[in-house]
Write a protein that holds these residues in place. Structure first.
Motif, mmCIF file in Angstrom:
data_model
loop_
_atom_site.group_PDB
_atom_site.id
_atom_site.type_symbol
_atom_site.label_atom_id
_atom_site.label_comp_id
_atom_site.label_asym_id
_atom_site.label_seq_id
_atom_site.Cartn_x
_atom_site.Cartn_y
_atom_site.Cartn_z
ATOM 1 N N THR A 11 37.082 40.654 42.470
ATOM 2 C CA THR A 11 38.162 39.702 42.169
ATOM 3 C C THR A 11 38.877 39.252 43.442
ATOM 4 O OG1 THR A 11 39.826 41.423 41.886
ATOM 5 C CG2 THR A 11 38.576 40.770 39.925
ATOM 6 N N PRO A 12 39.528 38.109 43.426
ATOM 7 C CA PRO A 12 39.584 37.182 42.312
ATOM 8 C C PRO A 12 38.263 36.428 42.155
ATOM 9 C CG PRO A 12 40.770 36.277 44.201
ATOM 10 C CD PRO A 12 40.341 37.645 44.589
ATOM 11 N N ALA A 261 41.494 38.328 37.796
ATOM 12 C CA ALA A 261 42.266 38.898 38.903
ATOM 13 C C ALA A 261 42.573 40.358 38.602
ATOM 14 C CB ALA A 261 43.562 38.107 39.070
ATOM 15 N N THR A 262 42.878 41.112 39.659
ATOM 16 C CA THR A 262 43.226 42.530 39.515
ATOM 17 C C THR A 262 44.718 42.706 39.764
ATOM 18 O OG1 THR A 262 41.041 43.177 40.333
ATOM 19 C CG2 THR A 262 42.764 44.855 40.433
ATOM 20 N N VAL A 274 49.212 40.196 41.034
ATOM 21 C CA VAL A 274 47.739 40.148 41.028
ATOM 22 C C VAL A 274 47.219 39.628 42.369
ATOM 23 C CG1 VAL A 274 47.391 39.895 38.536
ATOM 24 C CG2 VAL A 274 47.799 37.858 39.923
ATOM 25 N N ASP A 275 45.917 39.826 42.576
ATOM 26 C CA ASP A 275 45.296 39.438 43.857
ATOM 27 C C ASP A 275 44.862 37.967 43.868
ATOM 28 O OD1 ASP A 275 43.223 39.704 42.069
ATOM 29 O OD2 ASP A 275 41.998 41.048 43.306
ATOM 30 N N ALA A 276 45.493 37.158 43.061
ATOM 31 C CA ALA A 276 45.213 35.715 43.050
ATOM 32 C C ALA A 276 46.518 34.981 43.339
ATOM 33 C CB ALA A 276 44.668 35.289 41.693
ATOM 34 N N THR A 280 43.856 30.897 45.485
ATOM 35 C CA THR A 280 42.933 30.990 44.355
ATOM 36 C C THR A 280 43.335 30.074 43.216
ATOM 37 O OG1 THR A 280 42.232 33.238 44.842
ATOM 38 C CG2 THR A 280 42.097 32.573 42.554
ATOM 39 N N GLU A 309 48.212 35.055 48.834
ATOM 40 C CA GLU A 309 47.291 36.021 48.218
ATOM 41 C C GLU A 309 47.939 36.851 47.116
ATOM 42 O OE1 GLU A 309 44.447 35.387 48.975
ATOM 43 O OE2 GLU A 309 44.300 34.824 51.085
ATOM 44 N N ARG A 326 42.402 44.552 35.053
ATOM 45 C CA ARG A 326 41.856 43.202 35.274
ATOM 46 C C ARG A 326 42.440 42.250 34.247
ATOM 47 N NH1 ARG A 326 36.905 43.232 38.093
ATOM 48 N NH2 ARG A 326 37.030 44.831 39.675
#
Ligand SMILES: Cc1ncc(COP(=O)(O)O)c(C=O)c1O
Length: 365
Positions: A11-12, A261-262, A274-276, A280, A309, A326
């Motif tokens: 992810t993402p 995303a995580t 989240v990692d987006a 993203t 990010e 997730r």
């Protein structure tokens, strides 16, 4: 139990549900058939030859693109009827279009004599002609000539050696700001009526008008049914997004593209990250009214803040998130999201079926 798709992707990731995608493609193709217009989907949404092939198989008549670079990618992929639906300006672009004209039936947009002349030169010098469509502004207030001046400007453009006037086109982007479905329908009706009125003026002035081309995803169903319209160019409909849902164009079940995303941090009960981030999801606002930067699927929480990010979720009452979890996020504007990624993961249910290359990604020249 084997891990699910959601658990295994790095992810993402941008995931496209191929069943929903194909349903969206078939539905718009069916509408165009029923309305008796040619469908020329805008490929700037997906920039993927594989998706364009599905559109062609469903009956699309050529593609629209926004950039000469996109036209080059799709010509390389075997698409031989391309409309650059943008007021392209510059002799360098004219030379690239001339090279493309050997491989594809080609047209470009224009809304000025100055711009049109720059494209005409290379074609005139080669003893060839480039098809142009005059862009008419039906109320968006971006580019395009006012409908009442269309015939006069078209007459001058049609007289430029190296050009051939094919018709008129428009894009009612202001439909994205209409706050109720009835208001979107009204924008669509006026889109068709103002453009067909401009086409009648051109014909009355003795000018040829083969193509009368409308199109955006929210306005397409109504605009394509206005008598005199010959072509429709929606783009976003293949994916849809949170803005289309908010506009009433479709239901959430019609959205084929989501971001997986995580959750990387839960610093407080009312906040999860989240990692987006904007690299993203893009920072495009929700239409027609602002409302965060993405909807967490299956929950009511939304992404409220973005940095490059990080996507910061405002945790809704009664919901909670845990680090490592997730999520699927429905973005505000799917076209921009696709352009931010090298590939899309095509899935059917919980199975990865294809990796779709975003081949025309970043082709902004
Ligand atoms: C000129 C033009 N035509 C067609 C479209 C497709 O509209 P949509 O993305 O709403 O489907 C766009 C989108 O920006 C556009 O600019």
């Amino acid at each position: 139990m084997p891990p699910t798709l959601l658990e295994t992707l790095a992810t993402p990731a941008i995931v496209v549900d191929l069943d929903v995608l194909e349903r969206n493609i078939a539905r718009m193709a069916g509408r165009a058939r029923e309305a008796g217009v040619r469908l020329r989907p805008h490929a700037k949404t997906h920039k993927c030859p594989e998706i364009a092939r599905l559109q062609r198989a469903a009956g699309a008549w050529g593609l629209s693109v926004a950039k000469v670079g996109e036209a080059e990618v799709f010509a390389d992929a075997g698409f031989d009827d391309l409309f650059v639906a943008y007021p392209v300006v510059g002799e360098d672009k004219g030379r690239r279009l001339l090279a493309l004209a050997d491989r594809a039936r080609l047209a470009v947009g224009t809304d000025s004599m100055e711009g049109a002349r720059t494209l005409a030169r290379p074609f005139r010098d080669a003893g060839r002609s480039l098809d142009v469509l005059l862009k008419v502004d039906v109320g968006y207030g971006r580019v395009g000539v006012p409908p009442e001046r269309a015939a006069e400007i078209a007459r001058r453009i049609a007289g430029v050696p190296g050009l051939r006037l094919r018709g008129v086109f428009t894009h009612a982007g202001h439909g994205y700001l209409a706050e109720a479905r009835a208001a979107v329908e009204e924008v669509a009706r006026l889109e068709g009526q103002r453009l067909t009125a401009a086409a009648s003026d051109l014909r009355a002035a003795g000018l040829p008008v083969e193509e009368v081309s409308v199109g955006s995803t929210p306005t397409a169903p109504a605009a394509m049914r206005v008598s005199g319209v010959t072509e429709c160019r929606p783009g976003n409909y293949v994916f849809h997004d949170a803005s289309q849902v908010a506009l009433g164009t479709c239901g959430i079940e019609d959205c084929s593209l989501t971001v997986v995303a995580t959750v990387v941090s839960v610093p407080a009960a009312d906040r999860a990250v989240v990692d987006a981030g904007s690299k993203t999801l893009s920072s495009d606002p929700l239409r027609p009214r602002p409302g965060g930067y993405g909807q967490v699927m299956g929950r009511s929480s939304r992404i409220e803040k973005l940095s490059e990010e990080h996507g910061v979720i405002a945790v809704a009452e009664g919901e909670s998130f845990r680090v490592g979890e997730r999520l699927r996020i429905l973005p505000n504007h799917a076209c921009v999201v696709a352009n931010l990624h090298d590939c899309l993961v095509g899935v059917s249910g919980d199975r990865v079926e294809a990796i779709l290359e975003v081949a025309a990604r970043g082709k902004v020249r």
